[in-house]
Design a protein around this motif. Structure first.
Motif, PDB file in Angstrom:
ATOM      1  N   ASP A   1     -38.552  82.352  34.559  1.00 41.22           N
ATOM      2  CA  ASP A   1     -38.135  81.887  33.224  1.00 41.22           C
ATOM      3  C   ASP A   1     -36.694  81.406  33.168  1.00 41.22           C
ATOM      4  O   ASP A   1     -36.305  80.700  32.248  1.00 41.22           O
ATOM      5  CB  ASP A   1     -38.363  82.995  32.181  1.00 41.22           C
ATOM      6  CG  ASP A   1     -37.550  84.241  32.467  1.00 41.22           C
ATOM      7  OD1 ASP A   1     -36.964  84.315  33.571  1.00 41.22           O
ATOM      8  OD2 ASP A   1     -37.498  85.134  31.607  1.00 41.22           O
ATOM      9  N   TYR A   2     -35.862  81.781  34.155  1.00 40.23           N
ATOM     10  CA  TYR A   2     -34.452  81.376  34.096  1.00 40.23           C
ATOM     11  C   TYR A   2     -34.156  80.099  34.887  1.00 40.23           C
ATOM     12  O   TYR A   2     -33.001  79.669  34.978  1.00 40.23           O
ATOM     13  CB  TYR A   2     -33.537  82.511  34.561  1.00 40.23           C
ATOM     14  CG  TYR A   2     -33.766  82.998  35.974  1.00 40.23           C
ATOM     15  CD1 TYR A   2     -33.114  82.413  37.042  1.00 40.23           C
ATOM     16  CD2 TYR A   2     -34.621  84.062  36.220  1.00 40.23           C
ATOM     17  CE1 TYR A   2     -33.313  82.864  38.327  1.00 40.23           C
ATOM     18  CE2 TYR A   2     -34.827  84.528  37.503  1.00 40.23           C
ATOM     19  CZ  TYR A   2     -34.163  83.925  38.558  1.00 40.23           C
ATOM     20  OH  TYR A   2     -34.355  84.373  39.834  1.00 40.23           O
ATOM     21  N   LEU A   3     -35.216  79.517  35.461  1.00 38.61           N
ATOM     22  CA  LEU A   3     -35.025  78.258  36.196  1.00 38.61           C
ATOM     23  C   LEU A   3     -35.767  77.129  35.493  1.00 38.61           C
ATOM     24  O   LEU A   3     -36.851  77.355  34.939  1.00 38.61           O
ATOM     25  CB  LEU A   3     -35.565  78.393  37.620  1.00 38.61           C
ATOM     26  CG  LEU A   3     -34.881  79.427  38.520  1.00 38.61           C
ATOM     27  CD1 LEU A   3     -35.559  79.473  39.878  1.00 38.61           C
ATOM     28  CD2 LEU A   3     -33.402  79.104  38.688  1.00 38.61           C
TER      29      LEU A   3
ATOM     30  N   HIS B   1     -37.988  76.155  44.318  1.00 37.02           N
ATOM     31  CA  HIS B   1     -37.512  77.536  44.475  1.00 37.02           C
ATOM     32  C   HIS B   1     -37.805  78.112  45.864  1.00 37.02           C
ATOM     33  O   HIS B   1     -36.977  78.804  46.455  1.00 37.02           O
ATOM     34  CB  HIS B   1     -38.132  78.425  43.387  1.00 37.02           C
ATOM     35  CG  HIS B   1     -37.488  79.769  43.295  1.00 37.02           C
ATOM     36  ND1 HIS B   1     -38.196  80.930  43.267  1.00 37.02           N
ATOM     37  CD2 HIS B   1     -36.184  80.133  43.260  1.00 37.02           C
ATOM     38  CE1 HIS B   1     -37.364  81.950  43.215  1.00 37.02           C
ATOM     39  NE2 HIS B   1     -36.138  81.493  43.195  1.00 37.02           N
TER      40      HIS B   1
ATOM     41  N   ARG C   1     -35.188  77.473  48.199  1.00 37.45           N
ATOM     42  CA  ARG C   1     -33.901  78.147  47.997  1.00 37.45           C
ATOM     43  C   ARG C   1     -33.917  79.586  48.523  1.00 37.45           C
ATOM     44  O   ARG C   1     -32.854  80.135  48.825  1.00 37.45           O
ATOM     45  CB  ARG C   1     -33.559  78.176  46.501  1.00 37.45           C
ATOM     46  CG  ARG C   1     -33.248  76.806  45.908  1.00 37.45           C
ATOM     47  CD  ARG C   1     -32.515  76.988  44.584  1.00 37.45           C
ATOM     48  NE  ARG C   1     -32.464  75.785  43.788  1.00 37.45           N
ATOM     49  CZ  ARG C   1     -31.569  74.805  43.976  1.00 37.45           C
ATOM     50  NH1 ARG C   1     -30.703  74.891  44.942  1.00 37.45           N
ATOM     51  NH2 ARG C   1     -31.598  73.747  43.184  1.00 37.45           N
TER      52      ARG C   1
ATOM     53  N   MET D   1     -37.128  74.212  30.494  1.00 35.85           N
ATOM     54  CA  MET D   1     -37.395  75.579  30.943  1.00 35.85           C
ATOM     55  C   MET D   1     -38.899  75.838  30.792  1.00 35.85           C
ATOM     56  O   MET D   1     -39.544  75.231  29.923  1.00 35.85           O
ATOM     57  CB  MET D   1     -36.608  76.586  30.105  1.00 35.85           C
ATOM     58  CG  MET D   1     -35.096  76.359  30.115  1.00 35.85           C
ATOM     59  SD  MET D   1     -34.380  76.292  31.770  1.00 35.85           S
ATOM     60  CE  MET D   1     -34.255  78.031  32.144  1.00 35.85           C
TER      61      MET D   1
ATOM     62  N   LEU E   1     -28.757  80.610  42.408  1.00 35.95           N
ATOM     63  CA  LEU E   1     -29.816  81.328  41.682  1.00 35.95           C
ATOM     64  C   LEU E   1     -29.232  82.470  40.845  1.00 35.95           C
ATOM     65  O   LEU E   1     -29.664  82.700  39.714  1.00 35.95           O
ATOM     66  CB  LEU E   1     -30.863  81.867  42.669  1.00 35.95           C
ATOM     67  CG  LEU E   1     -31.698  80.791  43.366  1.00 35.95           C
ATOM     68  CD1 LEU E   1     -32.562  81.391  44.458  1.00 35.95           C
ATOM     69  CD2 LEU E   1     -32.573  80.043  42.370  1.00 35.95           C
TER      70      LEU E   1
ATOM     71  N   ARG F   1     -27.733  80.970  37.813  1.00 34.61           N
ATOM     72  CA  ARG F   1     -28.755  80.573  36.828  1.00 34.61           C
ATOM     73  C   ARG F   1     -29.301  81.794  36.088  1.00 34.61           C
ATOM     74  O   ARG F   1     -29.550  81.744  34.885  1.00 34.61           O
ATOM     75  CB  ARG F   1     -29.913  79.821  37.513  1.00 34.61           C
ATOM     76  CG  ARG F   1     -29.539  78.461  38.089  1.00 34.61           C
ATOM     77  CD  ARG F   1     -29.023  77.507  37.038  1.00 34.61           C
ATOM     78  NE  ARG F   1     -30.002  77.229  36.020  1.00 34.61           N
ATOM     79  CZ  ARG F   1     -30.713  76.119  35.910  1.00 34.61           C
ATOM     80  NH1 ARG F   1     -30.529  75.158  36.785  1.00 34.61           N
ATOM     81  NH2 ARG F   1     -31.576  75.955  34.929  1.00 34.61           N
ATOM     82  N   TYR F   2     -29.502  82.872  36.818  1.00 36.61           N
ATOM     83  CA  TYR F   2     -30.021  84.086  36.189  1.00 36.61           C
ATOM     84  C   TYR F   2     -29.011  84.639  35.177  1.00 36.61           C
ATOM     85  O   TYR F   2     -29.374  84.959  34.036  1.00 36.61           O
ATOM     86  CB  TYR F   2     -30.334  85.149  37.259  1.00 36.61           C
ATOM     87  CG  TYR F   2     -30.879  86.409  36.639  1.00 36.61           C
ATOM     88  CD1 TYR F   2     -32.225  86.517  36.320  1.00 36.61           C
ATOM     89  CD2 TYR F   2     -30.039  87.476  36.338  1.00 36.61           C
ATOM     90  CE1 TYR F   2     -32.723  87.655  35.714  1.00 36.61           C
ATOM     91  CE2 TYR F   2     -30.530  88.614  35.740  1.00 36.61           C
ATOM     92  CZ  TYR F   2     -31.869  88.705  35.430  1.00 36.61           C
ATOM     93  OH  TYR F   2     -32.361  89.832  34.805  1.00 36.61           O
TER      94      TYR F   2
ATOM     95  N   HIS G   1     -28.817  82.445  32.152  1.00 39.21           N
ATOM     96  CA  HIS G   1     -29.998  82.566  31.280  1.00 39.21           C
ATOM     97  C   HIS G   1     -29.903  83.834  30.426  1.00 39.21           C
ATOM     98  O   HIS G   1     -30.233  83.819  29.240  1.00 39.21           O
ATOM     99  CB  HIS G   1     -31.261  82.602  32.138  1.00 39.21           C
ATOM    100  CG  HIS G   1     -32.524  82.593  31.338  1.00 39.21           C
ATOM    101  ND1 HIS G   1     -32.972  81.469  30.684  1.00 39.21           N
ATOM    102  CD2 HIS G   1     -33.422  83.565  31.076  1.00 39.21           C
ATOM    103  CE1 HIS G   1     -34.096  81.751  30.047  1.00 39.21           C
ATOM    104  NE2 HIS G   1     -34.389  83.012  30.276  1.00 39.21           N
ATOM    105  N   HIS G   2     -29.428  84.923  31.038  1.00 41.62           N
ATOM    106  CA  HIS G   2     -29.264  86.183  30.299  1.00 41.62           C
ATOM    107  C   HIS G   2     -27.784  86.348  29.963  1.00 41.62           C
ATOM    108  O   HIS G   2     -27.143  87.314  30.375  1.00 41.62           O
ATOM    109  CB  HIS G   2     -29.781  87.357  31.136  1.00 41.62           C
ATOM    110  CG  HIS G   2     -31.231  87.241  31.470  1.00 41.62           C
ATOM    111  ND1 HIS G   2     -31.687  86.706  32.640  1.00 41.62           N
ATOM    112  CD2 HIS G   2     -32.343  87.553  30.761  1.00 41.62           C
ATOM    113  CE1 HIS G   2     -33.011  86.711  32.653  1.00 41.62           C
ATOM    114  NE2 HIS G   2     -33.436  87.208  31.521  1.00 41.62           N
TER     115      HIS G   2
ATOM    116  N   ARG H   1     -37.024  93.833  36.284  1.00 44.35           N
ATOM    117  CA  ARG H   1     -37.230  92.560  36.981  1.00 44.35           C
ATOM    118  C   ARG H   1     -38.233  92.683  38.129  1.00 44.35           C
ATOM    119  O   ARG H   1     -38.258  91.830  39.010  1.00 44.35           O
ATOM    120  CB  ARG H   1     -35.884  92.059  37.519  1.00 44.35           C
ATOM    121  CG  ARG H   1     -34.946  91.642  36.419  1.00 44.35           C
ATOM    122  CD  ARG H   1     -33.577  91.373  36.945  1.00 44.35           C
ATOM    123  NE  ARG H   1     -33.538  90.218  37.829  1.00 44.35           N
ATOM    124  CZ  ARG H   1     -32.459  89.834  38.483  1.00 44.35           C
ATOM    125  NH1 ARG H   1     -31.342  90.494  38.339  1.00 44.35           N
ATOM    126  NH2 ARG H   1     -32.489  88.771  39.262  1.00 44.35           N
TER     127      ARG H   1
END
Lengths: 218, 386
Positions: free
Chosen positions: A93-95, A103, A106, A137, B7, B10-11, B14-15, B329
């Motif tokens: 959800d955050y990408l 992904h 990566r 998103m 990454l 980005r995480y 996002h939060h 998570r």
């Protein structure tokens, strides 16, 4: 492409067990796997993908005996040779859409995210109709679009084998047909084999062969 | 590695609320003890510098600390005052030059300090605009006082009535602002300086025979009549009528700064004040200040201990928050395992997130500490010394 012989698997502490005496898929063949829920269709896909090690027996994929590989070897084999479209899609959800598609590149050092891969990701997204939504998103996409993003992620490494676990399960009939079209086109283009778990009997005629899981389940 | 940080970024982005809270917590963990030390060090520097520049201080017997703070930082004092005779006594010894200070009054929150012109030379205070005190009833403002009062040369400043219920008391004095001092980064910036004689006029020791003036009367606003202020104003016209009664040696002052000509003179002068019967005392401002600072640093050390405990507890809570967030998570970690991620990569991703949080927290701490460092002097002067 896939050759399974006398495969046995049992979840630790659970009553469930799986026995596949023999199962083969030829290169370029598109096979549908059907059967009621809970019989082990998804487990078989995970065993073929090397996500879980088999208890006994043999799984040979694209000429490689999976039992001969350690965990890292199976992982590397999976990410380079097998594309997996998961039942739950497993988008992060955050990408955004693009980052979800690339992904795998990566998080795996064996795959290199170069310019050529990026271009291929853009092209692939364009082919499935996500060209204008790469910065969106996952929550901003419809279920069908999310499905297409997951499909792109699975196809990006140009796998020799595509495993699809209920890839069209949560879609309406129109989207189901569309996703299947895209999957078949991509598989055809990449000359890959396809093993798809499905409950949709109206889609079965489109596959080269249909395998009923009852014939394996012990 | 580059992908790990991408990454992780980005995480965290996002939060962002959760990330921001973690960054602020980490930042505060570092900033609080360091900021305390910056403020303590700045306080020590400022107080020691002011005290070092003031060799000896003579005032009424009592608290040496109170005397030091009243004479050096113009703090309000309840201490008994001395008279100008003390300044004369020091001058007569020939060992030191006296600088009398009258720091009894406050005007609109600022200390009103009566001094002689020598005080400005002694503190190296120079004019930024206007001119120095030349006439009774004039005042010169410290830089910050001028800024906060919004006054400039040519303006006037009315002193506060000493006691509203004292009907026979002295009228407030309308001071003429003749100059504004340049910033000295010392308590002098906050002060309103007047000549010693002007301070004594405010005490009621000197007066004129001119009629007291009143603020303008508006016939249309009768209700405002009650608010009119009656005050004394010293002008070139009525200056000659102002005079003092009694012996100037008996006029009150708060303290005398004694400037010995050499070390020996200073020692000799201190000897003059050893008698227990003497109503005055002589203090070394540096000693008094160091005594106070030692106590402050003891409290600072206690704060350090408390902050260490609170910091440890906060760090544990942050660790718990992070551990719980990893449990939340599990789904995401399962996904990246399915996508072919190794355990080492998961550890690297989590490590990159922690590193980014620590770096962001460190950057925020650094920015906050630079900001605190810039204003520490002002804050110490405003909230601690004055």
């Amino acid at each position: 492409m896939i050759a399974i012989g006398n495969l046995r698997f049992r979840y630790a502490g659970a009553g469930f067990s799986l026995h596949v005496p023999e199962f083969r898929i030829e290169p370029g063949e598109k096979v549908a796997l059907i059967g009621p829920s809970g019989v082990g269709k998804s487990t078989l896909l995970k065993l073929i993908a090397g996500i879980m090690p088999p208890g006994s027996g043999s799984i040979r994929v694209d000429g490689t005996e999976l039992q001969s590989l350690d965990e890292a070897g199976r992982r590397n084999f999976r990410i380079t040779r097998i594309g997996f479209v998961f039942q739950e899609l497993e988008l992060l959800d955050y990408l955004d859409v693009f980052d979800n598609i690339v992904h795998t590149y990566r998080i795996n050092p064996v795959l290199k995210l170069g310019a050529e891969v990026r271009v291929r990701a853009w092209n692939l997204a364009g082919e499935v109709g996500l060209g204008g939504k790469l910065k969106r998103m996952p929550r901003e996409l419809s279920q069908g679009e999310r499905q297409r993003a997951a499909l792109c992620r699975a196809l990006l490494p140009q796998p020799r084998l595509v495993l699809a676990d209920e890839a069209t399960g949560s879609l309406d009939p129109r989207n189901k047909a569309h996703i299947l079209d895209l999957l078949f086109q991509a598989v055809q283009k990449q000359q890959s084999s396809l093993l798809a778990v499905t409950h949709d009997h109206e889609l079965l005629p489109r596959f080269d062969r249909v395998v009923d899981f009852h014939q394996f389940h012990a | 590695m580059q992908h790990d940080f991408y990454l992780a970024w980005r995480y965290l982005r996002h939060h962002r609320t959760r990330s921001l809270i973690l960054i602020v917590c980490l930042s505060l963990l570092a900033v609080l003890p360091l900021a305390l030390h910056i403020l303590l060090d700045e306080g020590e520097r400022l107080m020691t510098a002011r005290a070092e520049a003031t060799p000896l201080l003579v005032g009424a017997k009592g608290s040496a600390m109170d005397l030091t703070f009243n004479a050096l930082y113009f703090s309000e004092s309840t201490q008994t005052r001395i008279t100008m005779a003390e300044a004369d006594r020091i001058a007569l010894t020939g060992w030191a030059d006296p600088l009398a200070i009258h720091a009894r009054f406050r005007v609109k929150g600022h200390p009103l300090v009566g001094v002689s012109l020598d005080y400005f030379d002694f503190r190296r205070l120079s004019l930024w605009s206007g001119q120095m005190l030349a006439m009774l009833g004039e005042c010169v403002l410290g830089a910050e006082a001028a800024e906060s009062l919004g006054l400039k040369p040519g303006d006037s400043l009315l002193t506060s009535p000493e006691n509203l219920f004292d009907l026979a008391g002295v009228y407030p004095l309308k001071l003429h602002v003749v100059g504004v001092l340049g910033k000295s980064h010392s308590p002098d910036d906050q002060a309103v300086f007047v000549d010693l004689q002007t301070a004594w006029v405010m005490e009621g020791l000197g007066h004129g025979h001119a009629e007291a003036a009143s603020s303008p009367f508006d016939p249309a606003d009768l209700a405002a009549d009650a608010k009119r202020v009656t005050y004394t104003e010293i002008t070139p016209e009525n200056l000659d009528s102002f005079h003092f009664h009694g012996d100037p040696a008996n006029y009150p002052i708060s303290a005398v700064i004694a400037l010995p000509h050499d070390h020996k003179s200073g020692v000799l002068l201190r000897g003059r004040y050893l008698s227990a019967e003497d109503a005055a005392q002589i203090v070394l401002p540096l000693e008094s200040t160091r005594g106070l600072l030692q106590n402050i640093f003891r409290v600072g050390a206690l704060f350090d201990g408390v902050l260490l405990l609170v910091g440890s507890a906060t760090l544990l809570v942050l660790g718990l928050v992070f551990a719980l967030s990893l449990r939340l998570r599990q789904g995401e970690i399962h996904t990246i395992f399915l996508l072919g991620c190794s355990r080492a990569t998961v550890v690297r991703l989590v490590g990159a997130e922690i590193l980014l949080l620590v770096v962001a927290g460190g950057a925020l701490s650094w920015a906050l500490l630079v900001w605190i460092q810039c204003y520490a002097g002002d804050w110490v002067r405003h909230f601690v010394i004055s």
